[in-house]
Write an enzyme that holds these catalytic residues in place. Structure first.
Site, PDB file in Angstrom:
ATOM      1  N   ILE A 623      -0.886   7.511   8.741  1.00 58.24           N
ATOM      2  CA  ILE A 623      -1.925   8.533   8.285  1.00 58.24           C
ATOM      3  C   ILE A 623      -2.264   8.440   6.818  1.00 58.24           C
ATOM      4  O   ILE A 623      -1.098   8.343   6.239  1.00 58.24           O
ATOM      5  CB  ILE A 623      -1.629  10.058   8.620  1.00 58.24           C
ATOM      6  CG1 ILE A 623      -1.307  10.329  10.286  1.00 58.24           C
ATOM      7  CG2 ILE A 623      -2.665  10.987   8.020  1.00 58.24           C
ATOM      8  CD1 ILE A 623      -2.161  10.021  11.080  1.00 58.24           C
ATOM      9  N   GLY A 697      -6.541   3.826  13.009  1.00 58.51           N
ATOM     10  CA  GLY A 697      -7.805   4.268  12.985  1.00 58.51           C
ATOM     11  C   GLY A 697      -8.077   5.426  13.916  1.00 58.51           C
ATOM     12  O   GLY A 697      -7.216   5.501  14.774  1.00 58.51           O
ATOM     13  N   GLY A 699     -10.907   7.642  14.721  1.00 51.45           N
ATOM     14  CA  GLY A 699     -11.982   8.425  14.842  1.00 51.45           C
ATOM     15  C   GLY A 699     -12.500   8.852  16.257  1.00 51.45           C
ATOM     16  O   GLY A 699     -13.042   9.865  16.353  1.00 51.45           O
ATOM     17  N   GLU A 700     -12.161   7.889  17.445  1.00 46.79           N
ATOM     18  CA  GLU A 700     -12.472   8.132  18.639  1.00 46.79           C
ATOM     19  C   GLU A 700     -11.345   9.086  19.403  1.00 46.79           C
ATOM     20  O   GLU A 700     -11.850   9.756  20.394  1.00 46.79           O
ATOM     21  CB  GLU A 700     -12.783   7.175  19.533  1.00 46.79           C
ATOM     22  CG  GLU A 700     -13.124   6.064  18.812  1.00 46.79           C
ATOM     23  CD  GLU A 700     -14.543   5.348  18.353  1.00 46.79           C
ATOM     24  OE1 GLU A 700     -14.795   4.564  17.702  1.00 46.79           O
ATOM     25  OE2 GLU A 700     -15.188   5.329  19.425  1.00 46.79           O
TER      26      GLU A 700
HETATM   27 MO1  MOS Z   1     -18.299   4.674  17.509  1.00 45.07          MO
HETATM   28  S1  MOS Z   1     -19.104   4.931  19.548  1.00 45.07           S
HETATM   29  O1  MOS Z   1     -17.944   3.090  17.691  1.00 45.07           O
HETATM   30  O2  MOS Z   1     -19.482   5.253  16.417  1.00 45.07           O
END
Ligand code: MOS
Length: 735
Positions: A623, A697, A699-700
């Site tokens: 992190i 990473g 984000g998803e």
């Molecule tokens: Mo993400 S769907 O790769 O912005």
């Protein structure tokens, strides 16, 4: 070196600029003599343009020009290729011909002196159509024309059908997810200015390098003559990854008219010409032996795509590796509908795919009379069976245990509808989360200046996620300079080439390049310090240390580094990461993991469904910033709740036009819909096989599995297995 800055919960360094209104977005740029463009959009979903009459529109105040397929300049279709960094999901150019492929397609473009005049005149453009029967939904497309299998991303190992047939325990179910539309706060926009054949454009973009190269290909010019800028972005969720028609419209109009042109895409148009998550239909078949060990998994999915381009939603992307199983099949296919071209939306493939897989896992556990967590642990694997490689770093077991512990999972009564709180029936559900750990080649520049500040630049972007901050932290880590003495320059294709802000790639790609550049800049500084006539003229550079802005000689004196730079303008260096190798060739599979635990409350007396609390344990490597990382997962959980309970783009089945194309009727979670508590547990195990920082990473991953965890909790409360998203209270009221 100060280690503590990596991982620290630092507030966003770009926060003050955003709070004070100094952060300027793509439509906040007003070059001199700028004109405004506004689209005229098809009111049918399939057919031909019979005629366009612009005579009345031309007479409206302030109108400068009106473009359509009869007079729009000839341009070039860009190849859509990740390798050439010219990716574009809808390769058809605006106004190429008189065919209508989807409702809301650009049919004309009005340019006027003000936004209001352009918008007003657009209503006077008289377009007559010859409509044909549109295909308005995935199920209709499948009935009419069937699906076309995808060549990519297919996987098969062992004998999934044979193992399924002979297994003692099995389930089969079909799950569907609707079209979802990205609704970032900031609307898509382009502000384009040409100057002697050079183009500068501000674009709401998750990838300025790709934006530059794609526009260069479309306009047939050298990318070196283009500067794509996206200093601040009001999020994108994937819709701003690649160039869409509006950017081509604004850029072409600007070149034709010889003056800057701005085009802001109205919200309702963001439901048609800037992508969406396609509808999916997914058939899952799971089978186990008597011990609850999975012996067969098959996941066959199809998704809607446009008649313009083929977009494959890779729903089986996690299915081939998340559980240990010898017999696995994943297939994907597409079917064409009269809608705009779909694109990546947060955790493309995995978000709908894990709704289906993790619902099916829950159904399988139920069929075995096993606790769903125990069933997952039973089928845990540390090897990616699809590639026959070990995972580079996996702490999914710990995620299961720590999440369960914090949630109190051991107190779950498995009996349906047995847990109550007043008038509410409580449901406890869980699901695994999973996402790729990807990276792309990246460059960065770091310069130490005589005024005591450091500059770092990289052509990546901050889509609101904290990229400015973690880049500054990475420089601070190497130089010891405080964050307020570090200037971060990103969001401009003129900087050293950096990663897209998507796919959870940016951190793992950009930070190692920044780290590398910062180290080299310090080496450069030491080189200056040991030159003839300098402070440490006779010393060897490895005897010099640099910390907190101070150079020290081993067993000797210390100097403020700015003194060394007197007379030298900068200690400056370029760094890079992953520019040579192909990570797929080495011995590991790189993925991130996690688990969601969800409590819902169903009050049957008033038919109210609420998500009460969520505990998510996430394993994404090192992190970098606890605050922004937690915030990413919290946001993704909210979005997962939206996916589970609210979001669906509805199309009129007669016309094919989107119906709820606005913020009022496209329902996303509000504060009132949000859980009383969201607890994010960050496991924080660096993945040093991926990079030196151990960063993957984030984000998803938080959205993956979330809709299934909610659906599984709803089942636990109500006994209603909802396999078609979103879950509506009507589904639960049925007896
Ligand atoms: Mo993400 S769907 O790769 O912005």
């Amino acid at each position: 070196m100060s280690q503590s800055i990596i991982g620290a919960a630092k507030p966003r360094v770009d926060g003050p600029a955003k709070l004070s209104g100094q952060a300027r977005y793509a439509a906040d740029h007003f070059p001199a003599n700028m004109a405004y463009a506004y689209g005229v959009f098809s009111t049918i979903a399939a057919g031909k343009i019979a005629s366009i009459d612009v005579s009345k529109a031309r007479q409206q105040p302030g109108v400068i020009e009106i473009f359509h397929h009869g007079n729009f300049p000839h341009l070039h279709r860009s190849p859509s290729s990740f390798a050439s960094q010219t990716k574009v999901d809808e390769t058809r150019l605006p106004f190429e011909d008189d065919t209508i492929y989807y409702g809301g397609q650009f049919v004309a473009l009005v340019v006027a002196d003000t936004f209001e005049n352009a918008r007003d005149a657009a209503h006077y453009v008289d377009v007559q159509y010859t409509p044909s029967e549109p295909v308005t939904s995935l199920s209709q497309a499948l009935q009419k024309n069937g699906s076309k299998p995808s060549e990519k991303n297919q996987h098969e190992r062992g004998n999934p059908d044979g193992a399924y047939q002979s297994a003692p325990h099995k389930i089969e179910a079909t799950y569907t997810t609707p079209v979802e539309t990205h609704n970032p706060m900031e609307m898509h926009a382009t502000t384009a200015s040409w100057n002697d054949g050079d183009l500068t454009f501000y674009e709401a973009s998750q990838g300025v390098v790709f934006a530059k190269n794609t526009i260069a290909a479309i306009f047939g010019i050298n990318p070196a003559r283009i500067d794509a800028r996206s200093p601040y972005i009001g999020s994108g969720f994937g819709s701003k990854l690649w160039i869409w028609p509006h950017a081509v419209c604004a850029t072409a109009a600007s070149r034709e008219l010889g003056r800057p042109v701005q085009l802001m895409v109205p919200r309702h148009q963001m439901f048609t010409t800037t992508g969406h998550r396609p509808a999916t239909q997914q058939k899952l078949r799971l089978a186990t032996d008597d011990d609850g060990k999975l012996v067969s998994i098959s996941h066959d999915s199809v998704n809607s795509t446009s008649f313009v381009n083929r977009y494959v939603e890779t729903c089986g992307v996690c299915t081939s590796s998340l559980y240990g199983c010898d017999n696995v099949r994943v297939t994907e296919g597409t079917a064409q509908v009269n809608q705009g071209t779909p694109t990546s939306m947060r955790a493309p493939g995995a978000a709908p795919g894990l709704f289906a897989l993790e619902s099916a896992i829950d159904e399988m556990a139920e069929a075995l009379n096993m606790d769903p967590l125990a069933f997952r642990k039973k089928n845990y694997t540390e090897r990616d069976g699809s590639q026959d490689k070990p995972f580079s770093s996996i702490h999914l077991m710990e995620a299961y245990d720590r999440g369960a512990e914090k949630f109190g999972w051991s107190k779950r009564d498995p009996e349906i509808g047995s847990m109550r709180n007043g008038t509410e029936i409580l449901g406890w559900g869980m699901a695994a989360c999973n996402w790729d750990a990807l990276r792309q080649s990246s460059h960065a520049r770091v310069a130490l200046r005589a005024d005591g500040r450091a500059m770092v630049s990289c052509a990546t972007q901050d889509i609101g996620t904290g990229t400015y901050t973690i880049i500054a932290q990475t420089v601070a880590d190497i130089t010891g300079l405080p964050l307020d003495r570090i200037d971060v320059e990103i969001g401009d294709s003129a900087y050293p080439s950096g990663p897209i802000s998507g796919g959870s790639w940016a951190s793992a790609s950009a930070l190692p390049a920044v780290q590398n550049a910062a180290r080299k800049a310090v080496d450069q500084l030491k080189g200056f310090a040991t030159q003839d006539g300098a402070t440490y003229a006779d010393a060897s550079t490895d005897k010099l240390s640099f910390d907190n802005g101070t150079l020290s000689l081993e067993g000797g004196e210390s100097t403020d580094y700015t003194a060394v730079l007197k007379g030298q303008r900068l200690a400056e260096a370029f760094g890079e990461a992953y520019t040579g190798g192909d990570e797929k060739k080495d011995g590991y599979s790189y993925r991130s993991f996690g688990a969601h635990f969800v409590e819902i409350g169903w009050d049957p007396g008033i038919s109210r469904l609420r998500v009460h609390r969520v505990v998510s344990a996430i394993d994404v490597g090192q992190i970098v910033n606890e605050k922004t990382a937690t915030n990413q997962v919290e946001g993704a959980i909210e979005m997962g709740i939206g996916m589970a309970l609210f979001e669906a783009t509805e199309y009129d089945h007669r016309s094919g036009m989107p119906v709820n194309n606005n913020y009022a009727e496209y329902v996303v979670p509000t504060h009132a819909d949000s859980p009383e508590s969201i607890d994010v547990v960050l496991l924080d195990y660096p993945d040093y096989k991926l990079n030196e920082l151990g960063v993957r990473g984030i984000g998803e991953i938080g959205i993956t599995g979330m809709a299934a965890a909610v659906a599984n909790a709803v089942y636990h409360a109500t006994g209603k297995r909802v396999r078609d998203l979103p879950i509506r209270i009507e589904d639960l009221m049925r007896t």
